[in-house]
Design a protein around this motif. Structure first.
Motif, PDB file in Angstrom:
ATOM      1  N   GLU B  67      41.464  47.083  36.617  1.00 33.13           N
ATOM      2  CA  GLU B  67      40.106  46.757  36.170  1.00 33.13           C
ATOM      3  C   GLU B  67      40.112  46.261  34.717  1.00 33.13           C
ATOM      4  O   GLU B  67      39.447  45.283  34.374  1.00 33.13           O
ATOM      5  CB  GLU B  67      39.227  48.010  36.315  1.00 33.13           C
ATOM      6  CG  GLU B  67      37.744  47.812  36.077  1.00 33.13           C
ATOM      7  CD  GLU B  67      37.089  46.856  37.069  1.00 33.13           C
ATOM      8  OE1 GLU B  67      37.519  46.821  38.232  1.00 33.13           O
ATOM      9  OE2 GLU B  67      36.152  46.137  36.660  1.00 33.13           O
ATOM     10  N   TYR B  70      41.680  42.889  34.575  1.00 32.08           N
ATOM     11  CA  TYR B  70      40.736  41.915  35.143  1.00 32.08           C
ATOM     12  C   TYR B  70      39.649  41.568  34.129  1.00 32.08           C
ATOM     13  O   TYR B  70      39.302  40.398  33.946  1.00 32.08           O
ATOM     14  CB  TYR B  70      40.118  42.495  36.424  1.00 32.08           C
ATOM     15  CG  TYR B  70      39.226  41.518  37.159  1.00 32.08           C
ATOM     16  CD1 TYR B  70      39.731  40.729  38.190  1.00 32.08           C
ATOM     17  CD2 TYR B  70      37.886  41.375  36.822  1.00 32.08           C
ATOM     18  CE1 TYR B  70      38.915  39.815  38.858  1.00 32.08           C
ATOM     19  CE2 TYR B  70      37.069  40.473  37.474  1.00 32.08           C
ATOM     20  CZ  TYR B  70      37.581  39.704  38.501  1.00 32.08           C
ATOM     21  OH  TYR B  70      36.776  38.792  39.151  1.00 32.08           O
ATOM     22  N   ASP B  71      39.123  42.593  33.455  1.00 34.66           N
ATOM     23  CA  ASP B  71      38.065  42.363  32.463  1.00 34.66           C
ATOM     24  C   ASP B  71      38.528  41.420  31.358  1.00 34.66           C
ATOM     25  O   ASP B  71      37.794  40.494  30.981  1.00 34.66           O
ATOM     26  CB  ASP B  71      37.637  43.693  31.825  1.00 34.66           C
ATOM     27  CG  ASP B  71      36.618  44.410  32.682  1.00 34.66           C
ATOM     28  OD1 ASP B  71      36.081  43.783  33.607  1.00 34.66           O
ATOM     29  OD2 ASP B  71      36.374  45.614  32.426  1.00 34.66           O
ATOM     30  N   ALA B  74      39.010  37.950  32.806  1.00 33.34           N
ATOM     31  CA  ALA B  74      37.717  37.309  33.097  1.00 33.34           C
ATOM     32  C   ALA B  74      37.045  36.825  31.813  1.00 33.34           C
ATOM     33  O   ALA B  74      36.435  35.747  31.799  1.00 33.34           O
ATOM     34  CB  ALA B  74      36.811  38.283  33.837  1.00 33.34           C
ATOM     35  N   HIS B  93      41.678  32.339  35.152  1.00 32.68           N
ATOM     36  CA  HIS B  93      41.001  32.436  36.445  1.00 32.68           C
ATOM     37  C   HIS B  93      42.014  32.769  37.541  1.00 32.68           C
ATOM     38  O   HIS B  93      41.755  33.604  38.419  1.00 32.68           O
ATOM     39  CB  HIS B  93      40.286  31.108  36.744  1.00 32.68           C
ATOM     40  CG  HIS B  93      39.371  31.168  37.918  1.00 32.68           C
ATOM     41  ND1 HIS B  93      39.821  30.985  39.204  1.00 32.68           N
ATOM     42  CD2 HIS B  93      38.046  31.422  38.001  1.00 32.68           C
ATOM     43  CE1 HIS B  93      38.785  31.108  40.036  1.00 32.68           C
ATOM     44  NE2 HIS B  93      37.706  31.374  39.329  1.00 32.68           N
ATOM     45  N   CYS B  96      42.831  36.380  37.356  1.00 29.36           N
ATOM     46  CA  CYS B  96      41.768  37.199  37.964  1.00 29.36           C
ATOM     47  C   CYS B  96      41.906  37.205  39.489  1.00 29.36           C
ATOM     48  O   CYS B  96      41.714  38.244  40.137  1.00 29.36           O
ATOM     49  CB  CYS B  96      40.389  36.664  37.579  1.00 29.36           C
ATOM     50  SG  CYS B  96      39.994  36.947  35.870  1.00 29.36           S
ATOM     51  N   GLU B  97      42.217  36.047  40.058  1.00 30.06           N
ATOM     52  CA  GLU B  97      42.368  35.963  41.511  1.00 30.06           C
ATOM     53  C   GLU B  97      43.532  36.851  41.968  1.00 30.06           C
ATOM     54  O   GLU B  97      43.424  37.596  42.939  1.00 30.06           O
ATOM     55  CB  GLU B  97      42.590  34.503  41.914  1.00 30.06           C
ATOM     56  CG  GLU B  97      42.736  34.259  43.409  1.00 30.06           C
ATOM     57  CD  GLU B  97      41.559  34.750  44.242  1.00 30.06           C
ATOM     58  OE1 GLU B  97      40.433  34.754  43.736  1.00 30.06           O
ATOM     59  OE2 GLU B  97      41.794  35.162  45.409  1.00 30.06           O
ATOM     60  N   SER B 100      42.559  40.498  41.622  1.00 30.01           N
ATOM     61  CA  SER B 100      41.589  40.894  42.639  1.00 30.01           C
ATOM     62  C   SER B 100      42.282  41.090  43.993  1.00 30.01           C
ATOM     63  O   SER B 100      41.914  41.975  44.778  1.00 30.01           O
ATOM     64  CB  SER B 100      40.460  39.874  42.669  1.00 30.01           C
ATOM     65  OG  SER B 100      40.256  39.323  43.886  1.00 30.01           O
ATOM     66  N   GLN B 101      43.325  40.307  44.238  1.00 23.02           N
ATOM     67  CA  GLN B 101      44.089  40.478  45.491  1.00 23.02           C
ATOM     68  C   GLN B 101      44.918  41.769  45.452  1.00 23.02           C
ATOM     69  O   GLN B 101      45.039  42.466  46.459  1.00 23.02           O
ATOM     70  CB  GLN B 101      44.982  39.275  45.728  1.00 23.02           C
ATOM     71  CG  GLN B 101      44.174  38.047  46.099  1.00 23.02           C
ATOM     72  CD  GLN B 101      45.047  36.915  46.597  1.00 23.02           C
ATOM     73  OE1 GLN B 101      46.154  37.131  47.070  1.00 23.02           O
ATOM     74  NE2 GLN B 101      44.553  35.715  46.479  1.00 23.02           N
ATOM     75  N   GLU B 103      44.072  44.412  43.831  1.00 25.36           N
ATOM     76  CA  GLU B 103      43.074  45.475  43.955  1.00 25.36           C
ATOM     77  C   GLU B 103      42.717  45.683  45.425  1.00 25.36           C
ATOM     78  O   GLU B 103      42.662  46.811  45.916  1.00 25.36           O
ATOM     79  CB  GLU B 103      41.837  45.045  43.171  1.00 25.36           C
ATOM     80  CG  GLU B 103      40.910  46.156  42.781  1.00 25.36           C
ATOM     81  CD  GLU B 103      39.797  45.612  41.899  1.00 25.36           C
ATOM     82  OE1 GLU B 103      39.264  44.513  42.176  1.00 25.36           O
ATOM     83  OE2 GLU B 103      39.459  46.295  40.922  1.00 25.36           O
ATOM     84  N   GLN B 104      42.515  44.575  46.111  1.00 27.13           N
ATOM     85  CA  GLN B 104      42.108  44.653  47.515  1.00 27.13           C
ATOM     86  C   GLN B 104      43.244  45.195  48.392  1.00 27.13           C
ATOM     87  O   GLN B 104      42.999  45.971  49.319  1.00 27.13           O
ATOM     88  CB  GLN B 104      41.696  43.273  48.000  1.00 27.13           C
ATOM     89  CG  GLN B 104      40.686  43.331  49.099  1.00 27.13           C
ATOM     90  CD  GLN B 104      39.952  42.005  49.248  1.00 27.13           C
ATOM     91  OE1 GLN B 104      40.427  40.953  48.828  1.00 27.13           O
ATOM     92  NE2 GLN B 104      38.793  42.067  49.849  1.00 27.13           N
ATOM     93  N   THR B 150      49.647  35.265  48.266  1.00 28.64           N
ATOM     94  CA  THR B 150      48.397  35.580  48.992  1.00 28.64           C
ATOM     95  C   THR B 150      48.611  36.048  50.435  1.00 28.64           C
ATOM     96  O   THR B 150      48.118  37.127  50.796  1.00 28.64           O
ATOM     97  CB  THR B 150      47.430  34.379  48.936  1.00 28.64           C
ATOM     98  OG1 THR B 150      47.143  34.141  47.566  1.00 28.64           O
ATOM     99  CG2 THR B 150      46.142  34.637  49.680  1.00 28.64           C
ATOM    100  N   GLN B 154      47.680  39.770  51.767  1.00 27.71           N
ATOM    101  CA  GLN B 154      46.667  39.955  52.812  1.00 27.71           C
ATOM    102  C   GLN B 154      47.256  40.666  54.030  1.00 27.71           C
ATOM    103  O   GLN B 154      46.557  41.406  54.720  1.00 27.71           O
ATOM    104  CB  GLN B 154      46.063  38.607  53.198  1.00 27.71           C
ATOM    105  CG  GLN B 154      45.067  38.148  52.139  1.00 27.71           C
ATOM    106  CD  GLN B 154      44.550  36.748  52.359  1.00 27.71           C
ATOM    107  OE1 GLN B 154      45.009  36.051  53.253  1.00 27.71           O
ATOM    108  NE2 GLN B 154      43.615  36.330  51.540  1.00 27.71           N
TER     109      GLN B 154
END
Lengths: 198, 159
Positions: B67, B70-71, B74, B93, B96-97, B100-101, B103-104, B150, B154
């Motif tokens: 986080e 990411y902050d 961003a 950017h 961040c992508e 975020s991946q 994190e997910q 990616t 995923q």
């Protein structure tokens, strides 16, 4: 109607609310708005502060960042779209987004803002979007899953006086007739009552 | 499910027309006003770049807060392009992508993040225009790396 390049924007006396948790980014937006001639710029860092300001003052436009410190911009916009005060339900809102996490893409689409602008913001894009909003003739839709301006842009095309970005957008210019004019008799025939055998 | 349609009065409508400031003039004035805060905005970008470097240095000991990374990423992605650092913004950017991946997928791997941070440092030290071939190549490599990771992220498989 003047074209986008010729359009002037009269923001003297306008009151704009910026909801953005980072002061540096607030400054960028505020400087742009000052350049456009906006005298009343009100800044908030959280959704709670924004709701308080909106309850006390009347704003012409709100620019809301998607990422806020304690809540998020999507929730704030959704709340406003279902607010008991009509002026807040219909408040022109620009949602500003940076990188959007996958989970948030639908929230950005569904929260009910008039427009989404992606960061980094340029003053040209911000100006154009405000003009676009001023010319926006979309209806507001309220249903169980959505409240806000009609999202079906494609069906209506770009606002009057604007050039669309899609190849299929119809031109405002009708062009020269390609066939001879219809005779008056033919035209009258479209309107005249006719006997119909049932 | 029922829906109601209404056409509320557009309070901004009267503001766009033949009175007021023209687009050219407004944009020029706005750009001038933004230039007034260039120094503090670049300092803000540098502070976030420093945060990224510090967080990654600490990541050698234990996994950092995604986080926080990411902050900081961003903040750079959102502002660098406003001040002529578009390639830096694009690299941020991409970071961040990637984060975020991570994190997910609930995983962490420092190398691709470190590569992004190094790219950001290079792009900050030698500011490049959007069309600079070296910057373009760097951004393309970051994008290829992301495209490679990616599907693995995923699928939840090994990176």
């Amino acid at each position: 109607m003047p074209s986008l390049a010729d359009t002037k924007l009269d923001l003297a006396n306008a009151n704009v609310l910026i909801v953005q948790s980072k002061p540096s980014e607030q400054d960028i937006l505020a400087q742009m708005l000052m350049g456009f001639g906006v005298p009343g710029i009100h800044r908030c860092q959280t959704a709670e502060e924004a709701l308080l300001s909106l309850s006390r003052e009347v704003f012409d436009l709100a620019i809301v960042d998607a990422r806020l410190a304690e809540s998020d911009g999507y929730t704030l916009v959704s709340k406003l779209r279902r607010h008991q005060r009509e002026d807040l339900r219909h408040l022109p809102i620009i949602l500003v987004c940076g990188h959007i996490r996958r989970n948030d893409v639908y929230k950005a689409r569904d929260c009910g803002s008039n427009f989404v602008i992606s960061k980094p913001i340029s003053s040209r894009v911000l100006f154009d979007r405000i003009v676009w909003m001023a010319r926006d003739q979309r209806q507001f839709v309220v249903c169980d899953s959505y409240a806000g301006p009609d999202r079906r842009f494609k069906a209506f095309g770009p606002p009057v006086g604007m050039k669309g970005r899609r190849s299929g957008d119809l031109s405002e210019h009708v062009g020269e007739a390609k066939e001879p004019n219809m005779s008056q008799d033919v035209i009258d025939g479209f309107f005249g009552a006719k006997k119909v055998s049932v | 499910m029922s829906a109601t349609f209404s056409r509320p009065k557009n309070n901004l409508a009267w503001r766009a027309g033949r009175k007021g400031v023209s687009r050219t003039e407004a944009v020029a004035r706005a750009d001038g006003k933004v230039e007034e805060i260039r120094a503090e905005s670049l300092a803000y970008i540098d502070a976030n770049l420093e945060s990224l470097t510090r967080l990654m240095a600490a990541a050698a000991v234990e996994p950092p807060s995604i986080e926080k990374l990411y902050d900081a990423g961003a903040a750079i992605a959102d502002t660098a392009g406003v001040f002529g650092l578009a390639p830096m913004g694009r690299a941020a950017h991409s970071l961040c992508e990637l984060l975020s991946q991570f994190e997910q997928a609930g995983c962490w791997k420092p190398e691709p993040v470190q590569l992004h941070v190094s790219a950001l440092l290079v792009l900050r030290r030698a500011p490049a225009s959007d069309s600079d071939p070296a910057a373009e190549k760097l951004l393309k490599d970051l994008s290829l790396m992301l495209a490679h990771l990616t599907p693995r992220l995923q699928a939840g498989g090994p990176l």
